[in-house]
Enzyme design. Structure first.
Site, short mmCIF file in Angstrom:
data_model
loop_
_atom_site.label_atom_id
_atom_site.label_comp_id
_atom_site.label_asym_id
_atom_site.label_seq_id
_atom_site.Cartn_x
_atom_site.Cartn_y
_atom_site.Cartn_z
N MET A 140 -1.71 32.19 16.34
CA MET A 140 -0.35 32.72 16.25
C MET A 140 0.21 32.47 14.86
O MET A 140 0.26 31.32 14.41
CB MET A 140 0.56 32.05 17.29
CG MET A 140 0.20 32.34 18.72
SD MET A 140 1.26 31.42 19.85
CE MET A 140 0.60 29.77 19.63
N GLY A 200 4.05 28.48 14.42
CA GLY A 200 2.66 28.76 14.06
C GLY A 200 1.66 27.76 14.63
O GLY A 200 1.82 26.57 14.48
N SER A 201 0.62 28.25 15.27
CA SER A 201 -0.37 27.38 15.89
C SER A 201 -1.43 28.25 16.55
O SER A 201 -1.58 29.41 16.20
CB SER A 201 0.30 26.48 16.93
OG SER A 201 1.06 27.27 17.81
N ARG A 202 -2.13 27.70 17.55
CA ARG A 202 -3.12 28.49 18.28
C ARG A 202 -3.24 27.98 19.70
O ARG A 202 -2.84 26.84 20.01
CB ARG A 202 -4.46 28.47 17.57
CG ARG A 202 -5.30 27.25 17.85
CD ARG A 202 -6.58 27.26 17.03
NE ARG A 202 -7.72 26.74 17.78
CZ ARG A 202 -8.75 26.12 17.22
NH1 ARG A 202 -8.80 25.96 15.91
NH2 ARG A 202 -9.74 25.68 17.96
#
Length: 423
Positions: free
Chosen positions: A304, A392-394
């Protein structure tokens, strides 16, 4: 021969074009009026183009007031009553606060009696009125009422200042002498005329904002407001004023878009595994999973970016059998060690077919907070909210090895909508 009830369907495209053209023209005139309010001693449109002000500032904006019930697809008297209530609360408490505590003039050369304290007092009470209307009236969600109340208070004050400037420029006290028949109502018609086309747009296109963004959004509104106040109250070059206002608006827009929470109509299907988040598929491979399964699983990883929706959703429905938070580092989200060393949460849901699906929220370099709503032994619905990750990350999804995959590397996916795989 056409009958009345056939007209909307037949002429709908032309109707939409006309409405949006009028909306654009009305907004443009209001932008010019706001610019002239702040930067010029006189309003040029009033001197040379009175018919434009009459048509687009007064009549045009009044039309959008009448159209507000149509935006919500059925007549909702509570909506208009709520808007008028916010206007009354804003005006009343702006007057009371300004009279008792007002020391700093808002725009003295135009309206000597308006104060910054009065404006802030009216704004604060208008926001509280918006919260109350959410619980007692409904129609909109909490954040929609709050944003609507902010629009009413902020642009209503600007509308009052524009009206004051027009009256001073015309050297009259009563607006009815400027445009016969246009008397000023007790609650201030300018408040309505300037804002309602914005309410039309807001009502039709706004999305809900996530509850995790409450503090950040309030900070964004405060920053944008302070920069705007500095730009309009302190003597500085025009380019610098524009820059400060633009920076405040851009900052607020970034915050709002990040915490947006659009409604997703997940198609419930016991045979599908949907993406838990918006983003791009960056990994599809077999990997060892050592925290819960203690064996090899098929991992689909979705990255993301900060511009994606950051709500995490359950990829399948079932019962939560495992939910755990792990503090950790903040490596970049695509780092190979991120899934094991970064701050993360792990959630496992048992499907009714006996299979288990894990999804793991992983913090990135910017994401400093992961929120996990999963509670062990709770029944959950596919596509419902599982958590939230900031900035923001995953998210990694772990599936049985033999699961057929429906996506490809670098494919963009939508949380709760895109089918990652099937049982």
């Amino acid at each position: 021969m056409l009958v009345w009830y056939d007209w909307p369907a037949i002429y709908q495209p032309y109707y939409n074009y006309a409405i949006y053209s009028l909306l654009g023209a009305t907004l443009l005139v209001n932008v010019y009026l706001i610019r002239d309010l702040v930067l010029l001693n006189r309003i040029p449109l009033f001197n040379t183009k009175k018919h434009i002000i009459a048509l687009l500032y007064l009549i045009g904006s009044s039309l959008f007031l009448a159209l507000i019930p149509d935006v919500v697809e059925e007549y909702k008297p509570e909506l208009l009553i709520g808007i008028f209530s916010i206007i009354w609360v804003n005006d009343s408490f702006a007057y009371i606060t300004g009279k008792n505590f007002g020391k700093h003039k808002l725009l003295e050369r135009i309206s000597p009696k308006k104060t910054i304290e009065g404006f802030l007092g009216g704004l604060a009470m208008a926001l509280l009125a918006g919260v109350a209307l959410h619980y007692y009236v409904g129609v909109y969600g909490l954040w929609q009422w709050i944003v609507l109340a902010f629009i009413v208070a902020f642009f209503g004050t600007i509308g009052d200042l524009i009206q004051s400037k027009i009256k001073r420029q015309a050297a009259v006290k009563d607006s009815g002498s400027i445009m016969p028949g246009m008397e000023v109502s007790l609650i201030g018609w300018t408040v309505l005329y300037l804002q309602h086309h914005l309410l039309i747009y807001f009502s039709q296109y706004s999305t809900m904002f996530h509850k995790e963004g409450t503090i950040s959004i309030l900070i964004g509104i405060a920053v944008a407001g302070m920069l705007t106040a500095i730009a309009t109250q302190i003597d500085m070059p025009n380019w610098l004023s524009y820059t400060l206002i633009a920076l405040g608006l851009v900052f607020l827009i970034i915050i709002l878009q990040f915490f947006r929470n659009p409604k997703r109509a997940t198609i419930l299907d016991d045979k599908t595994i949907v993406s838990p988040v918006d983003g791009k598929v960056v990994v599809i491979e077999k990997v060892p999973e050592n925290e819960y399964f203690k064996g090899e699983r098929l991992m689909i990883s979705v990255f993301m970016s900060p511009i994606n929706v950051h709500v995490t959703r359950y990829p399948i429905g079932g019962k939560v059998s495992y939910s755990k938070y792990h503090p950790g580092k903040y490596l970049v989200a695509w780092h190979p060690k991120a899934s094991e060393e970064n701050e993360r949460t792990t959630v496992v849901v048992d499907h009714k077919n006996g299979k288990q699906v894990m999804h793991r929220q992983i913090a990135g370099a910017l994401a400093k907070r992961i929120v996990n709503y999963a509670v062990e032994n709770n029944d959950v619905a596919q596509g419902s909210e599982s958590g939230f990750i900031k900035f923001g990350s995953r998210v990694d999804v772990y599936l049985p090895i033999d699961t057929p995959v429906n996506v490809e590397l670098n494919q963009k996916v939508k949380g709760g909508i895109t089918v990652l795989a099937q049982f």
